[in-house]
Write a protein that holds these residues in place. Structure first.
Motif, short mmCIF file in Angstrom:
data_model
loop_
_atom_site.label_atom_id
_atom_site.label_comp_id
_atom_site.label_asym_id
_atom_site.label_seq_id
_atom_site.Cartn_x
_atom_site.Cartn_y
_atom_site.Cartn_z
N TRP A 180 44.82 38.64 40.78
CA TRP A 180 43.82 39.15 39.85
C TRP A 180 44.39 40.19 38.91
O TRP A 180 45.14 41.06 39.30
CB TRP A 180 42.64 39.75 40.63
N VAL B 69 43.06 42.59 35.30
CA VAL B 69 41.95 43.06 34.48
C VAL B 69 42.42 42.99 33.03
O VAL B 69 43.54 43.43 32.71
CB VAL B 69 41.53 44.49 34.88
N TYR C 231 38.00 40.22 34.33
CA TYR C 231 39.07 39.91 35.27
C TYR C 231 39.29 38.40 35.28
O TYR C 231 38.39 37.63 34.94
CB TYR C 231 38.72 40.40 36.68
#
Length: 139
Positions: free
Chosen positions: A21, A23, A121
Motif C-alpha cells: 500500500w 498513499v 491509497y
C-alpha cells in the motif's frame, strides 16, 4: 497430507490478497512526503489540510472491499468494523464526514491525477506518473 494442502492453499490465498500500500496525491499538491501519523489524521478526519495548507480530501476505495479492509489494517492495525464504528459515532455527532467513497482503484487514480486536493491509497503496482507517492506503507 490434506492438512498441509489446506494450510498451503490458505497461505496462497492470503498472499493473493496482500498488497504493498502507498498513499498518493496530485503531483502539484505541494506535498512531498507525509508521515504515517499525518496520513492517519487525514483519513480519520482529524486534519482536513495538508501541511502545505492545501485542503485534503481523503478517498476510500469501495471495490473490492478487501482493499479498504487491508489499507486500514496496515495504517491503523484495526479491523474495518472498528473504523466504521468510529465514523458512525462521528457522523451521528455531526462533526465530520468520512473519506469519500469511490468505486475502484482506477477511478481513484483518475480522481487524484485530476484534483490537487485529493489523497488516496492504492497498491504500489498500480501507481502511474500521474500521481505522487507520499507514503509507502510496505516499508
Amino acid at each position: 497430507m490434506r492438512i498441509y494442502a489446506f494450510f498451503f492453499s490458505l497461505l496462497l490465498s492470503h498472499a493473493a490478497f496482500s498488497a504493498d500500500w502507498v498513499v498518493i496525491v496530485h503531483p502539484n499538491s505541494g506535498v512531498e512526503k507525509l508521515s504515517k501519523n499525518e496520513v492517519v489524521n487525514i483519513f480519520m478526519g482529524r486534519y482536513r489540510k495538508f501541511p502545505s495548507g492545501q485542503n485534503a480530501v481523503p478517498l476510500d476505495v469501495i471495490s473490492p472491499p478487501t482493499d479498504r479492509e487491508q489499507f486500514y489494517k496496515f495504517l491503523l492495525n484495526k479491523e474495518l468494523a472498528d473504523v466504521d464504528a468510529y465514523w458512525a459515532r462521528l457522523k451521528f455527532s455531526g462533526q465530520i464526514a468520512p473519506p469519500t467513497p469511490v468505486d475502484d482503484t482506477d477511478a481513484i487514480l483518475d480522481m487524484v491525477a485530476n484534483h490537487v486536493g485529493f489523497i488516496a491509497y492504492c497498491d504500489k503496482k498500480k501507481v502511474s506518473a500521474k500521481v505522487k507517492v507520499v507514503l509507502d506503507l510496505s516499508r
